[in-house]
Design an enzyme around this catalytic site. Structure first.
Site, PDB file in Angstrom:
ATOM      1  N   ASP A  67       0.817  -1.218   0.000  1.00 26.85           N
ATOM      2  CA  ASP A  67       0.000   0.000   0.000  1.00 26.85           C
ATOM      3  C   ASP A  67       0.852   1.269   0.000  1.00 26.85           C
ATOM      4  OD1 ASP A  67       0.671  -0.809   2.659  1.00 26.85           O
ATOM      5  OD2 ASP A  67      -0.797   0.577   3.487  1.00 26.85           O
ATOM      6  N   HIS A 145       7.891  -1.009  12.972  1.00 23.53           N
ATOM      7  CA  HIS A 145       6.788  -1.599  12.204  1.00 23.53           C
ATOM      8  C   HIS A 145       7.040  -3.104  12.083  1.00 23.53           C
ATOM      9  CE1 HIS A 145       3.324  -1.612   9.704  1.00 23.53           C
ATOM     10  NE2 HIS A 145       3.946  -1.725   8.542  1.00 23.53           N
ATOM     11  N   ASP A 216       4.634   3.764   8.542  1.00 21.22           N
ATOM     12  CA  ASP A 216       3.843   3.008   9.513  1.00 21.22           C
ATOM     13  C   ASP A 216       4.708   2.696  10.732  1.00 21.22           C
ATOM     14  OD1 ASP A 216       2.057   3.099   7.466  1.00 21.22           O
ATOM     15  OD2 ASP A 216       1.929   0.934   7.145  1.00 21.22           O
TER      16      ASP A 216
END
Length: 309
Positions: A67, A145, A216
């Site tokens: 993503d 992450h 992230d």
């Protein structure tokens, strides 16, 4: 200078939010645009903006989850068609593996790029300052992450003071080459013996902007270090208050965790993105309100939204 958000969603495209990508517009400063992450459909989002793909000269990837990167090969291929005769090279910064991902797609698809891509890969041992130009520096630091992921700190170098031309004229300095000497910091002696002290006619340097853009991450001290004193912090908010355990399990943050980072780092403004599609409009309002109980200047961004710096 401004940030435009091309995708503010998390995980997969949704009706209201595409997946991760934003651009930092440095048109006045460098005549360039810098992109951060390029999720699936980013080039489609660009069509809804005034962005010229050939102006995107640098691309910074936070990590290799789909993503955040699946839109990159397509964007680079389409950029070749949209650049017309003004072809400009691209520098791509990101974790080890980004070159293989991009070039495998380009070669397998038979795409022809009439410009060069310069890759700058790094791992956890080779971070810190990854770029310096005459006007900007970019730092990267490892976040927390589920795979190797970084955040970026973009630092604009201090701007030179401006010359007070009216004050110089009033002091008796004729417009011309002497103005340039004073602007360059050189003292000037007039015909009557008066000395023009350059620093008295030049304003103090203006502090450059600091923009922190995180990938992230769970809540981590690295985020605070990257964001320290920043004018703007872009922080993910995949989960909401009360879901801290779930967020940590999946390598993400909640809105209130992001707010605590912003407060600890003394940033000026917090922009929350990477919003899950499961949150409806009333959920978004509550997420903002909960975050504002910790840090006042919070905004949850939308796709295509522009934020001036």
């Amino acid at each position: 200078m401004e940030i435009q958000f091309l995708g503010t969603g998390a995980g997969q495209p949704a009706k209201a939010r595409n997946v991760s990508s934003l651009v930092l517009k440095l048109l006045d400063e460098l005549n360039e645009i810098w992109m951060f992450d390029c999720g699936e459909g980013t080039q489609r989002q660009i069509l809804e903006t005034t962005i010229k793909p050939r102006k995107i000269r640098k691309i910074f990837i936070t990590h290799l989850h789909g993503d955040h990167v699946f839109g990159l090969p397509g964007f680079l291929s389409s950029r070749a068609f949209q650049a017309n005769d003004e072809q400009t090279d691209v520098d791509i910064y990101g974790p080890v593996g980004i070159k293989h991902l991009v070039m495998a797609s380009i070669r397998t698809s038979g795409a022809h790029l009439p410009y060069h891509i310069h890759f700058h890969e790094f791992d956890a041992k080779h971070l810190g300052k990854i770029l310096e130009t005459d006007k900007f520096m970019v730092y990267a630091e490892k976040l927390d992450h589920t795979i190797f992921c970084v955040g970026y700190r973009v630092v604009q170098k201090d701007l030179e003071g401006t010359l007070d031309a009216e004050k110089l004229k009033a002091a008796g300095l004729p417009f011309g080459p002497l103005f340039g000497r004073v602007k360059n910091g050189q003292d000037v002696v007039l015909e009557d013996g008066t000395t023009i002290i350059a620093k008295d006619y030049i304003s103090a340097p203006k502090k450059g902007k600091v923009i922190t853009i995180l990938g992230d991450t769970r809540k981590t001290d690295a985020s605070i270090r990257l964001a320290l004193g920043a004018d703007v912090l872009v922080h993910e908010s995949t989960y909401s208050k009360g879901d801290e355990n779930l967020a940590r399990r999946h390598g993400h943050s909640t809105n209130t965790e992001a707010a605590r980072v912003a407060k600890a780092a003394s940033v000026k403004k917090l922009l929350l993105n990477h919003i899950s599609a499961r949150f409806l409009s009333h959920d978004i309002s509550r997420m903002r309100d909960d975050a504002q109980e910790i840090f006042t200047d919070v905004h949850i961004v939308r796709d295509l939204e522009e934020v001036k710096l």
